[in-house]
Design a protein around this motif. Sequence first.
Motif, PDB file in Angstrom:
ATOM      1  N   UNK A  60       0.712  -1.140   0.076  1.00 41.08           N
ATOM      2  CA  UNK A  60      -0.088  -0.156   0.092  1.00 41.08           C
ATOM      3  C   UNK A  60       0.789   1.271   0.057  1.00 41.08           C
ATOM      4  N   UNK A  61       0.388   2.095  -0.663  1.00 41.63           N
ATOM      5  CA  UNK A  61       1.226   3.486  -0.505  1.00 41.63           C
ATOM      6  C   UNK A  61       0.611   4.472   0.351  1.00 41.63           C
ATOM      7  N   UNK A  62      -0.728   4.637   0.710  1.00 45.97           N
ATOM      8  CA  UNK A  62      -1.336   5.560   1.531  1.00 45.97           C
ATOM      9  C   UNK A  62      -1.142   5.009   2.998  1.00 45.97           C
ATOM     10  N   UNK A  63      -0.404   5.716   3.721  1.00 43.88           N
ATOM     11  CA  UNK A  63      -0.320   5.346   5.375  1.00 43.88           C
ATOM     12  C   UNK A  63      -1.485   5.259   6.017  1.00 43.88           C
ATOM     13  N   UNK A  64      -2.439   6.025   5.558  1.00 35.77           N
ATOM     14  CA  UNK A  64      -3.743   5.843   6.289  1.00 35.77           C
ATOM     15  C   UNK A  64      -4.659   4.664   6.100  1.00 35.77           C
ATOM     16  N   UNK A  65      -4.099   4.019   4.947  1.00 38.47           N
ATOM     17  CA  UNK A  65      -4.873   2.659   4.561  1.00 38.47           C
ATOM     18  C   UNK A  65      -4.142   1.391   5.324  1.00 38.47           C
ATOM     19  N   UNK A  66      -2.666   1.696   5.394  1.00 41.36           N
ATOM     20  CA  UNK A  66      -2.128   0.871   6.311  1.00 41.36           C
ATOM     21  C   UNK A  66      -2.482   0.836   7.889  1.00 41.36           C
ATOM     22  N   UNK A  67      -2.666   2.069   8.186  1.00 42.76           N
ATOM     23  CA  UNK A  67      -3.482   2.348   9.617  1.00 42.76           C
ATOM     24  C   UNK A  67      -4.828   1.707   9.937  1.00 42.76           C
ATOM     25  N   UNK A  68      -5.688   1.790   8.866  1.00 39.61           N
ATOM     26  CA  UNK A  68      -6.794   1.255   9.057  1.00 39.61           C
ATOM     27  C   UNK A  68      -6.698  -0.469   8.828  1.00 39.61           C
ATOM     28  N   UNK A  69      -5.877  -0.896   8.324  1.00 44.04           N
ATOM     29  CA  UNK A  69      -5.692  -2.169   8.230  1.00 44.04           C
ATOM     30  C   UNK A  69      -5.403  -2.801   9.543  1.00 44.04           C
ATOM     31  N   UNK A  70      -4.508  -2.003  10.274  1.00 44.99           N
ATOM     32  CA  UNK A  70      -4.047  -2.402  11.612  1.00 44.99           C
ATOM     33  C   UNK A  70      -5.218  -2.328  12.558  1.00 44.99           C
TER      34      UNK A  70
END
Length: 219
Positions: A60-70
């Motif tokens: 993933x490129x977007x850090x917010x999407x990484x955070x949402x998955x977490x």
Amino acid sequence: MHVHVNAATSVDGKLSSRRREQVMISGDDDFERVDRIRAASDAVLVGVGTVLADDPHLTLDAEELVAERAENGDSAHPARVVADSRARTPTDARILDDAATTYLLISEDAPEARRRELEAAGATLVVAGAERVSFPAAFEALEDVGVERLMVEGGGEVIFSLFDDDLVDELTLYVGSMVIGGRDAPTLADGDGFVSDFPRLSLRDVERVDDGVLLTYDC
């Protein structure tokens, strides 16, 4: 398993040029859309041809999407899957780093030495099929390890095989406003091609994105 094929082509249906190098067909808005599809998936699949040509990272490129998955209790990035019948993935490929789990779908004919090298490099091998990867068998194995939503990003040989095996549930196709041309340039669905019983799709939505059109189909 829900199988979602996503691709970008020129108006004449080409994935890239005859040199099979990456061509920027879409723009920022479409890149963000693709990133969201990845984030909603358990795994992302490409063929070994894509790995050899582009060396993608498939994270993933977007850090917010990484955070949402977490926040949802998922891994930071979806798993990465490569269809690689003969185990040709380079051991230094970016998809073999420790950013996410990587599954290599190989055939029984894959050389034993290459298997050992790729496992040592961090790959998890899934053996399915005698001479070529059997996608039905491979997908059963992926389901067994928790892959319920699979995103497919190409290339044309893989996409054709999935349609041939009647495994595609959804297709999103970005058509960019450019012409690539070339009888040897890869298309959305390469392989042997259909001569009868052509797969029929149901158009669900049409949307303008960047300077192109996004088509969404149920399959």
